[in-house]
Design a protein around this motif. Structure first.
Motif, mmCIF file in Angstrom:
data_model
loop_
_atom_site.group_PDB
_atom_site.id
_atom_site.type_symbol
_atom_site.label_atom_id
_atom_site.label_comp_id
_atom_site.label_asym_id
_atom_site.label_seq_id
_atom_site.Cartn_x
_atom_site.Cartn_y
_atom_site.Cartn_z
ATOM 1 N N ARG A 145 0.852 -0.109 -8.762
ATOM 2 C CA ARG A 145 1.653 0.666 -7.810
ATOM 3 C C ARG A 145 1.666 -0.049 -6.471
ATOM 4 O O ARG A 145 0.693 -0.704 -6.104
ATOM 5 C CB ARG A 145 1.053 2.055 -7.612
ATOM 6 C CG ARG A 145 1.254 2.954 -8.768
ATOM 7 C CD ARG A 145 0.744 4.324 -8.412
ATOM 8 N NE ARG A 145 1.040 5.242 -9.500
ATOM 9 C CZ ARG A 145 0.670 6.487 -9.513
ATOM 10 N NH1 ARG A 145 0.003 6.983 -8.506
ATOM 11 N NH2 ARG A 145 0.972 7.257 -10.522
ATOM 12 N N TYR A 175 2.513 0.612 -2.221
ATOM 13 C CA TYR A 175 2.558 1.685 -1.232
ATOM 14 C C TYR A 175 3.005 1.120 0.110
ATOM 15 O O TYR A 175 2.469 0.118 0.571
ATOM 16 C CB TYR A 175 1.176 2.316 -1.052
ATOM 17 C CG TYR A 175 0.593 2.878 -2.323
ATOM 18 C CD1 TYR A 175 0.828 4.196 -2.683
ATOM 19 C CD2 TYR A 175 -0.198 2.091 -3.160
ATOM 20 C CE1 TYR A 175 0.291 4.720 -3.845
ATOM 21 C CE2 TYR A 175 -0.740 2.612 -4.330
ATOM 22 C CZ TYR A 175 -0.486 3.924 -4.671
ATOM 23 O OH TYR A 175 -1.013 4.439 -5.815
ATOM 24 N N SER A 198 9.077 8.497 -13.765
ATOM 25 C CA SER A 198 8.162 7.461 -13.313
ATOM 26 C C SER A 198 7.475 6.802 -14.498
ATOM 27 O O SER A 198 7.144 7.453 -15.477
ATOM 28 C CB SER A 198 7.119 8.077 -12.380
ATOM 29 O OG SER A 198 6.162 7.131 -12.028
ATOM 30 N N HIS A 223 4.601 5.426 -14.210
ATOM 31 C CA HIS A 223 3.175 5.599 -13.965
ATOM 32 C C HIS A 223 2.794 7.051 -14.207
ATOM 33 O O HIS A 223 3.581 7.956 -13.999
ATOM 34 C CB HIS A 223 2.816 5.224 -12.516
ATOM 35 C CG HIS A 223 3.109 3.795 -12.203
ATOM 36 N ND1 HIS A 223 2.361 2.756 -12.676
ATOM 37 C CD2 HIS A 223 4.099 3.234 -11.471
ATOM 38 C CE1 HIS A 223 2.847 1.612 -12.242
ATOM 39 N NE2 HIS A 223 3.905 1.885 -11.515
#
Length: 175
Positions: A122, A124, A78, A80
């Motif tokens: 990000r 979601y 990832s 992040h």
């Protein structure tokens, strides 16, 4: 109080996986000794007030799950940082639909579009029956979320009418 919670946790784990084997008195493998979830039995037994017998199969199950979780997190690659905590904050909602035939696919498409345009935030996808929703970012202050909303509206004029800032539990990450 903590002792009761620990014993209850072991009871749940024992009933979930390894009740078929005979219990070992104080089993701890070298791998298990590194993990506090598995070696907690040794800590409890050291108190001399409570004696816990943990089946070998339960220790093996816990060790396998720990190893799998560690491998998953290291292979994810990832971009992040891992989430370390949650708190109240804000996100920008860019999609919300309840059509049972198309909403999921549309949510995935919208998420891909926004993630490609704004890789620093990000995205979601959530399903709160019957709604599929796409939310962007982990903003601590409403002003940050409003600025992101303005950028998203500029980049995607088609979502400008219904994109909005929503209060949400956000992920706090280490940078």
């Amino acid at each position: 109080m903590n002792t009761i919670r620990i014993i209850a946790a072991f009871a749940v784990l024992a009933s979930a996986g390894a009740a078929a084997q005979e219990p070992a008195d104080s089993y701890a493998s070298p791998v298990a000794a590194q993990d506090s979830t598995v070696c907690i039995v040794d800590s409890i037994n050291a108190s001399e007030w409570i004696r816990v017998s943990q089946p070998e199969a339960l220790t093996a199950l816990l060790t396998r799950r720990l190893t799998a979780a560690t491998a998953e997190s290291s292979e994810s690659g990832s971009t992040h940082a891992a989430a370390v905590a949650t708190r109240s904050g804000y996100r920008v909602q860019v999609f919300d639909d309840n059509n049972p035939r198309t909403a999921r696919e549309q949510a995935q498409q919208r998420q891909a579009q926004v993630a490609a345009a704004f890789p620093q935030w990000r995205t979601y996808i959530t399903f709160n029956s019957p709604y599929w929703q796409v939310k962007v970012g982990d903003f601590r202050r409403r002003g940050e979320a409003e600025a992101a909303l303005a950028e998203i509206r500029e980049a995607f004029p088609s979502v400008a009418a219904y994109a909005r800032v929503v209060p949400e539990k956000i992920n706090i990450t280490e940078q």
